[in-house]
Design a protein around this motif. Structure first.
Motif, short mmCIF file in Angstrom:
data_model
loop_
_atom_site.label_atom_id
_atom_site.label_comp_id
_atom_site.label_asym_id
_atom_site.label_seq_id
_atom_site.Cartn_x
_atom_site.Cartn_y
_atom_site.Cartn_z
N ASP A 23 0.83 -1.29 0.04
CA ASP A 23 0.01 0.27 0.22
C ASP A 23 1.03 1.08 0.05
O ASP A 23 1.46 1.58 0.97
N LEU A 24 1.02 1.91 -1.22
CA LEU A 24 1.93 3.11 -1.37
C LEU A 24 1.51 4.35 -0.41
O LEU A 24 2.34 4.84 0.20
N ASP A 25 0.32 4.64 0.03
CA ASP A 25 -0.22 5.20 0.93
C ASP A 25 0.51 5.13 2.52
O ASP A 25 1.03 5.87 2.97
N TRP A 26 0.45 3.76 2.94
CA TRP A 26 1.30 3.47 3.88
C TRP A 26 2.63 3.45 4.05
O TRP A 26 3.26 4.22 4.86
N LEU A 27 3.30 3.31 2.77
CA LEU A 27 4.52 3.40 2.59
C LEU A 27 5.18 4.61 2.67
O LEU A 27 5.94 5.21 3.35
N LEU A 28 4.37 5.56 1.96
CA LEU A 28 4.98 6.93 1.60
C LEU A 28 4.34 7.83 2.78
O LEU A 28 5.12 8.82 3.15
N LEU A 29 3.33 7.62 3.22
CA LEU A 29 2.82 8.63 4.28
C LEU A 29 2.78 8.18 5.71
O LEU A 29 2.39 8.79 6.73
N ASP A 30 2.90 6.86 5.98
CA ASP A 30 3.10 6.04 7.14
C ASP A 30 1.85 6.43 8.29
O ASP A 30 1.04 6.06 8.40
N GLU A 31 2.39 7.47 9.28
CA GLU A 31 1.54 7.74 10.17
C GLU A 31 0.25 8.42 9.80
O GLU A 31 -1.06 8.26 10.12
N ALA A 33 -1.28 8.04 6.66
CA ALA A 33 -2.28 6.86 6.09
C ALA A 33 -2.57 6.05 7.10
O ALA A 33 -4.18 5.71 7.25
N THR A 34 -2.18 5.88 8.34
CA THR A 34 -2.76 4.97 9.26
C THR A 34 -4.09 6.10 9.95
O THR A 34 -4.96 5.40 10.26
N PHE A 35 -3.76 7.21 10.07
CA PHE A 35 -4.76 8.17 10.79
C PHE A 35 -5.87 8.23 10.05
O PHE A 35 -6.97 8.22 10.33
N TYR A 36 -5.58 8.15 8.50
CA TYR A 36 -7.00 8.35 7.54
C TYR A 36 -7.26 7.02 6.92
O TYR A 36 -7.91 7.28 5.89
N SER A 37 -6.87 5.93 7.46
CA SER A 37 -7.21 4.78 6.97
C SER A 37 -8.39 4.52 6.71
O SER A 37 -9.43 4.89 7.32
N GLY A 38 -8.63 3.99 5.38
CA GLY A 38 -10.10 3.65 5.09
C GLY A 38 -10.80 4.81 4.11
O GLY A 38 -11.67 4.63 3.49
N LEU A 39 -10.34 6.16 4.40
CA LEU A 39 -11.19 7.28 3.44
C LEU A 39 -10.75 6.95 2.00
O LEU A 39 -11.75 7.43 1.40
N PHE A 40 -9.79 6.77 1.64
CA PHE A 40 -9.40 6.83 0.27
C PHE A 40 -9.03 5.46 -0.32
O PHE A 40 -8.04 5.40 -1.43
N GLN A 41 -9.21 4.34 0.21
CA GLN A 41 -8.78 3.12 -0.27
C GLN A 41 -9.76 2.51 -0.95
O GLN A 41 -10.52 1.68 -1.12
N VAL A 42 -9.85 2.97 -2.51
CA VAL A 42 -10.75 2.33 -3.50
C VAL A 42 -9.85 1.75 -4.52
O VAL A 42 -9.01 2.33 -5.04
N LYS A 43 -10.01 0.44 -4.83
CA LYS A 43 -9.27 -0.17 -5.94
C LYS A 43 -10.07 -0.19 -7.15
O LYS A 43 -11.31 -0.64 -6.96
N LEU A 44 -9.70 0.29 -8.26
CA LEU A 44 -10.20 0.35 -9.58
C LEU A 44 -9.78 -0.94 -10.41
O LEU A 44 -8.65 -1.11 -10.42
#
Length: 80
Positions: A23-31, A33-44
């Motif tokens: 998950d690039l959000d997790w990799l690049l944003l770390d904390e 991405a954890t705080f906002y987890s689930g808000l923008f996790q849509v796979k197309l």
């Protein structure tokens, strides 16, 4: 990379994504991405991605026309 000692190259980040489905959000944003987890996790899938990409290139009138077509299609499914 580890413990902020080195920053990964773009090629490394892409390889991590492609080989390990990281998950690039997790990799690049770390904390963040954890705080906002689930808000923008849509796979197309490919079709959805193509439709959205094309939709974004249209002017407002054409976007509204497409919206009307989608609404009509959805109404037909609801009415079945």
């Amino acid at each position: 990379m580890e413990k902020d000692k080195y920053k990964p190259s773009l090629e490394t980040v892409i390889a991590l994504k492609l080989n390990f489905d990281i998950d690039l959000d997790w990799l690049l944003l770390d904390e963040a991405a954890t705080f906002y987890s689930g808000l923008f996790q849509v796979k197309l899938d490919d079709l959805e991605s193509k439709l959205i990409s094309g939709f974004r290139k249209l002017d407002l009138n054409d976007k509204q026309e497409i919206e009307g077509i989608v609404d009509l299609k959805l109404k037909r499914y609801r009415d079945k």
